[in-house]
Write a protein that holds these residues in place. Structure first.
Motif, PDB file in Angstrom:
ATOM      1  N   CYS A 113       0.816  -1.210   0.000  1.00  0.00           N
ATOM      2  CA  CYS A 113       0.000   0.000   0.000  1.00  0.00           C
ATOM      3  C   CYS A 113       0.852   1.263   0.000  1.00  0.00           C
ATOM      4  CB  CYS A 113      -0.945  -0.012   1.201  1.00  0.00           C
ATOM      5  SG  CYS A 113      -2.222  -1.300   1.088  1.00  0.00           S
ATOM      6  N   SER A 158      -2.024   7.557  -4.479  1.00  0.00           N
ATOM      7  CA  SER A 158      -3.436   7.706  -4.095  1.00  0.00           C
ATOM      8  C   SER A 158      -4.369   7.414  -5.260  1.00  0.00           C
ATOM      9  CB  SER A 158      -3.684   9.127  -3.576  1.00  0.00           C
ATOM     10  OG  SER A 158      -2.913   9.383  -2.436  1.00  0.00           O
ATOM     11  N   LYS A 184      -4.799   3.685  -5.673  1.00  0.00           N
ATOM     12  CA  LYS A 184      -5.616   3.126  -4.597  1.00  0.00           C
ATOM     13  C   LYS A 184      -7.097   3.442  -4.820  1.00  0.00           C
ATOM     14  CE  LYS A 184      -1.893   3.747  -1.226  1.00  0.00           C
ATOM     15  NZ  LYS A 184      -1.467   4.469   0.002  1.00  0.00           N
ATOM     16  N   ASP A 185      -7.363   4.673  -5.230  1.00  0.00           N
ATOM     17  CA  ASP A 185      -8.762   5.051  -5.475  1.00  0.00           C
ATOM     18  C   ASP A 185      -9.340   4.307  -6.677  1.00  0.00           C
ATOM     19  OD1 ASP A 185      -8.608   6.773  -3.353  1.00  0.00           O
ATOM     20  OD2 ASP A 185      -8.178   8.551  -4.574  1.00  0.00           O
ATOM     21  N   LYS A 227      -9.572   0.633  -5.758  1.00  0.00           N
ATOM     22  CA  LYS A 227     -10.357   0.395  -4.543  1.00  0.00           C
ATOM     23  C   LYS A 227      -9.647  -0.572  -3.576  1.00  0.00           C
ATOM     24  CE  LYS A 227     -14.795   1.206  -6.848  1.00  0.00           C
ATOM     25  NZ  LYS A 227     -14.167   1.749  -8.077  1.00  0.00           N
ATOM     26  N   CYS A 270      -6.425  -0.682  -0.294  1.00  0.00           N
ATOM     27  CA  CYS A 270      -5.560   0.024   0.665  1.00  0.00           C
ATOM     28  C   CYS A 270      -6.237   1.234   1.315  1.00  0.00           C
ATOM     29  CB  CYS A 270      -4.251   0.455  -0.007  1.00  0.00           C
ATOM     30  SG  CYS A 270      -3.260  -0.910  -0.639  1.00  0.00           S
ATOM     31  N   HIS A 271      -7.551   1.161   1.533  1.00  0.00           N
ATOM     32  CA  HIS A 271      -8.248   2.269   2.217  1.00  0.00           C
ATOM     33  C   HIS A 271      -8.528   1.891   3.671  1.00  0.00           C
ATOM     34  CE1 HIS A 271      -8.576   4.609  -1.355  1.00  0.00           C
ATOM     35  NE2 HIS A 271      -9.301   3.688  -2.002  1.00  0.00           N
TER      36      HIS A 271
END
Length: 250
Positions: free
Chosen positions: A235, A240, A243-244, A247, A249-250
């Motif tokens: 992660c 970012s 990750k977004d 979907k 590593c949040h």
């Protein structure tokens, strides 16, 4: 011209005709022998290729079935598949990297659920290692063979020069093959303490390529990282946006 001269001339013509016919028959026989000499090796090679292909198909069918079930095969099924894989290798006229690779996979499947470094699984895993070595010798530019060799070394917990070299070769030869990058990431996450700084960066590079490919690949990669206790490292290596988008590593 006398009668004697006429008969002598006739005999010479007959001998000449006979010699010509004999020479023609000899030439025909030589041509036939040459054709047979050429055809026999071709027939043998063609027959060998045919039976090698049949044995290869049989071995592949067993592998596909095991992969679908996700279970170690029974001893008899494993032996039949292994014999077929070896038969394909023996019948093929030259070294065949794909056939050697398949034999290595079959060897690994005998006890693939056993832990890394399990002594009772060493024999089959060492046999797999030998097959993957032969595969890299036959096709040294195929990254699949090198990643398989590195994984075979991981199974045996042998983090020597051969392991590090195989992992590097796989990374160099398959930079944009997702299956290769996924496997490199899996090997690297599992062997993380054994890697130096530059090797770790290559592993994370393969991980980023895998995550960037699709959401499904990213999710699969996250699951691999979790099993290896490498979630934070994965992660932290992703930006970012990745990750977004994927979907994770949040």
């Amino acid at each position: 011209m006398t009668s004697t001269s006429i008969h002598a001339s006739s005999r010479r013509r007959n001998r000449s005709r006979s010699d010509t016919q004999a020479a023609s028959r000899t030439t025909e026989r030589l041509g036939l022998l040459l054709a047979v000499a050429i055809c026999l090796p071709l027939l043998y090679t063609g027959t060998s290729l045919l039976f090698a292909g049949i044995a290869s198909h049989q071995a592949s069918a067993f592998l596909s079935d095991w992969e679908r079930k996700g279970e170690e095969p029974g001893e008899r099924a494993w032996q039949i598949a292994r014999d077929a894989a070896q038969r394909a290798i023996d019948l093929y006229p030259v070294a065949n990297g794909a056939y050697q690779h398949r034999l290595g996979l079959i060897e690994q499947w005998q006890q693939f659920r056993q832990p890394f470094g399990e002594p009772k699984a060493e024999a089959s895993r060492r046999a797999a290692l030998q097959a993957f070595r032969a595969a890299t010798e036959a096709r040294p530019t195929w990254p699949e063979h090198w990643s398989a060799l590195a994984y075979a070394k991981l199974y045996l917990l042998e983090f020597d020069a051969e392991f590090h070299s195989a992992l590097q070769r796989a990374h160099e030869l398959g930079p944009w093959r997702i299956a290769i990058n996924r496997r490199i990431a899996e090997i690297g996450f599992t062997a993380w303490p054994q890697l130096n700084a530059s090797e770790r960066e290559r592993i994370l590079e393969s991980a980023r390529r895998t995550a960037a490919y699709s959401t499904q690949e990213a999710q699969n990669l996250l699951a691999i990282a979790k099993r290896a206790g490498m979630t934070d490292e994965l992660c932290d290596s992703l930006n970012s946006a990745s990750k977004d988008t994927r979907k994770i590593c949040h």
